[in-house]
Write a protein that holds these residues in place. Structure first.
Motif, short mmCIF file in Angstrom:
data_model
loop_
_atom_site.label_atom_id
_atom_site.label_comp_id
_atom_site.label_asym_id
_atom_site.label_seq_id
_atom_site.Cartn_x
_atom_site.Cartn_y
_atom_site.Cartn_z
N ALA A 194 8.06 -6.94 11.22
CA ALA A 194 9.21 -7.11 10.35
C ALA A 194 8.94 -8.00 9.14
CB ALA A 194 10.38 -7.70 11.15
N ALA A 195 7.92 -8.87 9.20
CA ALA A 195 7.75 -9.88 8.17
C ALA A 195 6.34 -9.96 7.60
CB ALA A 195 8.13 -11.26 8.73
N THR A 196 5.47 -9.02 7.93
CA THR A 196 4.09 -9.05 7.48
C THR A 196 3.74 -7.77 6.75
OG1 THR A 196 3.54 -10.35 9.43
CG2 THR A 196 1.70 -9.43 8.20
N THR A 197 3.01 -7.90 5.64
CA THR A 197 2.53 -6.73 4.92
C THR A 197 1.05 -6.91 4.61
OG1 THR A 197 3.17 -7.67 2.77
CG2 THR A 197 4.73 -6.18 3.85
N LEU A 198 0.35 -5.80 4.59
CA LEU A 198 -1.08 -5.75 4.26
C LEU A 198 -1.23 -4.83 3.06
CD1 LEU A 198 -4.11 -6.25 4.95
CD2 LEU A 198 -3.97 -4.21 6.40
N ARG A 199 -1.90 -5.31 2.03
CA ARG A 199 -2.10 -4.54 0.80
C ARG A 199 -3.60 -4.46 0.52
NH1 ARG A 199 1.49 -6.13 -4.40
NH2 ARG A 199 3.10 -5.54 -2.87
N TYR A 242 -5.91 0.60 -13.77
CA TYR A 242 -5.60 -0.83 -13.66
C TYR A 242 -5.34 -1.25 -12.22
CZ TYR A 242 -3.07 -5.19 -14.53
OH TYR A 242 -2.63 -6.48 -14.52
N GLU A 243 -4.43 -0.56 -11.54
CA GLU A 243 -4.15 -0.86 -10.13
C GLU A 243 -4.06 0.43 -9.33
OE1 GLU A 243 -1.89 -4.77 -9.09
OE2 GLU A 243 -0.62 -3.62 -10.45
N LEU A 244 -4.52 0.35 -8.10
CA LEU A 244 -4.40 1.47 -7.17
C LEU A 244 -4.47 0.87 -5.76
CD1 LEU A 244 -4.34 4.44 -6.31
CD2 LEU A 244 -6.83 4.49 -6.63
N TRP A 245 -3.30 0.66 -5.12
CA TRP A 245 -3.32 0.04 -3.80
C TRP A 245 -2.30 0.68 -2.86
CZ3 TRP A 245 1.55 -1.73 -3.21
CH2 TRP A 245 2.20 -2.35 -4.29
N LEU A 246 -2.58 0.50 -1.58
CA LEU A 246 -1.67 0.89 -0.51
C LEU A 246 -1.15 -0.37 0.16
CD1 LEU A 246 -3.70 3.74 1.22
CD2 LEU A 246 -1.70 4.03 -0.25
N GLU A 247 0.11 -0.34 0.59
CA GLU A 247 0.68 -1.46 1.35
C GLU A 247 1.24 -0.94 2.66
OE1 GLU A 247 2.85 -4.98 -0.39
OE2 GLU A 247 4.54 -3.93 0.55
N LYS A 283 4.68 5.90 8.43
CA LYS A 283 5.66 4.86 8.68
C LYS A 283 5.23 3.51 8.11
CE LYS A 283 8.51 2.84 12.34
NZ LYS A 283 8.82 2.83 13.79
N GLY A 284 6.13 2.89 7.36
CA GLY A 284 5.92 1.54 6.84
C GLY A 284 4.93 1.43 5.71
N ALA A 285 4.52 2.56 5.11
CA ALA A 285 3.50 2.52 4.07
C ALA A 285 4.07 2.87 2.70
CB ALA A 285 2.36 3.47 4.41
N SER A 286 3.49 2.29 1.67
CA SER A 286 3.85 2.60 0.29
C SER A 286 2.59 2.51 -0.57
CB SER A 286 4.91 1.62 -0.23
OG SER A 286 4.43 0.28 -0.19
N PHE A 287 2.69 3.01 -1.82
CA PHE A 287 1.53 2.95 -2.71
C PHE A 287 1.97 2.62 -4.12
CE2 PHE A 287 2.88 7.32 -3.44
CZ PHE A 287 2.68 7.49 -4.80
N HIS A 288 0.99 2.17 -4.92
CA HIS A 288 1.23 1.83 -6.32
C HIS A 288 0.00 2.24 -7.12
CE1 HIS A 288 2.42 -0.52 -9.88
NE2 HIS A 288 1.18 -0.99 -9.90
N VAL A 289 0.22 2.95 -8.24
CA VAL A 289 -0.84 3.35 -9.17
C VAL A 289 -0.43 2.93 -10.57
CG1 VAL A 289 -2.24 5.24 -10.09
CG2 VAL A 289 -1.40 5.36 -7.74
N ASP A 290 -1.37 2.36 -11.32
CA ASP A 290 -1.10 1.90 -12.68
C ASP A 290 -2.30 2.23 -13.56
OD1 ASP A 290 -0.43 0.57 -15.02
OD2 ASP A 290 0.27 -1.23 -14.01
N ASP A 296 7.12 5.74 -1.62
CA ASP A 296 7.39 5.41 -0.22
C ASP A 296 6.74 6.50 0.63
OD1 ASP A 296 8.44 5.16 2.35
OD2 ASP A 296 10.38 4.46 1.63
N LEU A 297 5.59 6.19 1.24
CA LEU A 297 4.84 7.20 1.97
C LEU A 297 5.52 7.64 3.26
CD1 LEU A 297 1.23 5.83 1.44
CD2 LEU A 297 2.23 7.88 0.43
N GLU A 298 6.44 6.81 3.77
CA GLU A 298 7.16 7.21 4.97
C GLU A 298 8.06 8.40 4.67
OE1 GLU A 298 9.94 5.31 8.53
OE2 GLU A 298 9.04 4.01 7.00
N ARG A 299 8.75 8.35 3.54
CA ARG A 299 9.63 9.44 3.18
C ARG A 299 8.90 10.61 2.53
NH1 ARG A 299 14.22 7.15 -0.31
NH2 ARG A 299 12.97 5.28 -0.54
N LEU A 300 7.77 10.33 1.93
CA LEU A 300 7.03 11.40 1.27
C LEU A 300 6.18 12.21 2.24
CD1 LEU A 300 5.86 9.56 -1.98
CD2 LEU A 300 7.54 11.39 -1.83
#
Length: 389
Positions: A122-127, A112-117, A73-80, A65-69
């Motif tokens: 309130a209802a839309t996300t971009l990845r 395998y995966e490396l993305w930001l969201e 605001k409103g961003a997160s990440f995933h690495v695999d 959770d990039l907002e807390r890290l």
């Protein structure tokens, strides 16, 4: 969805997690986990004794959770990061669709995966980033326990693209937008590099979009284990016909496209004994650029099937992959009596034996393997084990 040591398989899984917590929050701001799977697969084909194979799958993931890290605001990440070793049971099984959802053609370490969201309202996300399209598109929870690859993403799209589409084990750069409607409605679209390739793959990272893009969209409703959705996909550039050539002997270029539908239905009390879910999926394609013109999968998943064992599950699935006219013509040219479809049925059971260990025996039967109407039935036996901490 990734399924993904596997076909007739034993799978060991090792899970660990390292978490950073925001003050006064129960949810981790950073989750790091590793999963190790080992499969032991047995394949009986062509009237010969069963041959055994071992496969290996190591997955290391991080979600943050990039907002807390860092205050974004409103961003997160995933690495695999993915590493696969071991044998290829489908070399003996000889099927078109495969028998194990973690078998790979080229064993190695991959990003395998490396993305930001990013949340947009309130209802839309971009990845954006390296992204497995089957993590959200053509995915059904009720088919997730089954090991055969056909129950992950439909074969008619899995066989497309210059290097396969962006699915396990090789992904591509992508941008995905999702919009939610009320409590159940959703619509999502994605644009992905038509050439899959990430760090560690034979062809390296595919960054130039030289072969254009794969466009895919899905919309529907999903809530409380029920889902009804339709999807469509297509490539921005034409793909090679698998049979027809022009006057110079070069493959004729065709539009590669298709569509699919998914339905899932939860029956009864999902917290009670034999909590049951049904699923059915069907897809079609252009029938010119791949061996398939379409196919379907259907089945049932039941949970809490053993009294007193809440983690016990059983699933049964059937599937057919209908062969395209062009591919059947190729087979006839080799003197093969062709079948209209490759057919399979799968039975699997899973239970957590201890707090750390889950075992999953699996049995598959395949008819008309490879599109050969005279081929003997193939039998695949699997044991998958998962160890968690």
């Amino acid at each position: 969805m990734r399924g993904t040591f596997g076909g007739a398989s034993t799978a060991l899984a090792l899970l660990f997690s390292t978490s950073a917590y925001a003050q006064d929050s129960e949810d981790p701001a950073l989750d790091i986990g590793a999963t190790y799977r080992a499969d032991l697969a047995g394949v009986a084909a062509d009237g010969r004794k069963m041959r055994s194979f071992g496969l290996d799958d190591l997955n290391i993931e991080a979600n943050g959770d990039l907002e807390r890290l860092v205050g974004w605001k409103g961003a997160s990440f995933h690495v695999d990061v993915l590493n696969n070793l071991g044998d290829r049971p489908n070399d003996v099984a000889g099927t078109l669709q495969g028998v194990d959802n973690i078998e790979v053609a080229s064993p190695k370490l991959r990003l395998y995966e490396l993305w930001l969201e990013q949340k947009v309202g309130a209802a839309t996300t971009l990845r954006a980033g390296l992204y497995d399209l089957n993590s959200e598109f053509y995915a059904s929870d009720a088919s997730g326990l089954l090991i055969a690859p056909a129950f992950g993403v439909g074969s008619e799209i899995a066989a497309t693209g210059p290097n396969g589409p962006s699915i396990f084990p090789t992904t591509a750069l992508a941008v995905r937008v999702e919009q939610r409607f009320g409590g159940a409605g959703f619509a999502r679209v994605a644009v992905l590099n038509a050439t899959a390739g990430a760090l560690g793959d034979d062809r390296g990272s595919a960054l130039d979009f030289h072969h254009g893009a794969l466009l895919i969209g899905e919309a529907g409703v999903e809530k409380d284990g029920n889902k009804l959705a339709v999807g469509a996909w297509g490539y921005s550039q034409k793909q090679d016909d698998i049979v027809e050539t022009d006057g110079a002997g070069d493959p004729i270029r065709r539009k590669a496209r298709g569509a699919y539908v998914i339905a899932e239905k939860a029956l009864g009390d999902q917290d009670g004994p034999f909590a049951t879910s049904l699923f059915v999926r069907a897809g079609i394609s252009d029938g010119k650029t791949t061996p398939y013109k379409g196919g379907w999968q259907a089945g049932v998943l039941a949970a809490h099937v053993v009294p007193g064992r809440d983690d016990s599950q059983v699933s049964i699935g059937v599937n057919q992959a209908y062969l395209s006219k062009g591919y059947r013509d190729l087979l006839r040219g080799d003197g093969i009596h062709t079948a209209a479809a490759e057919n399979a049925v799968e039975f699997t059971f899973s239970d957590k034996i201890t707090k750390f260990l889950t075992l999953q025996p699996d049995l598959q039967f395949i008819w008309n393997r490879g599109g050969d109407a005279d081929a003997r039935r193939v039998t695949v036996a699997i044991l998958r084990a998962t160890l968690e901490f």
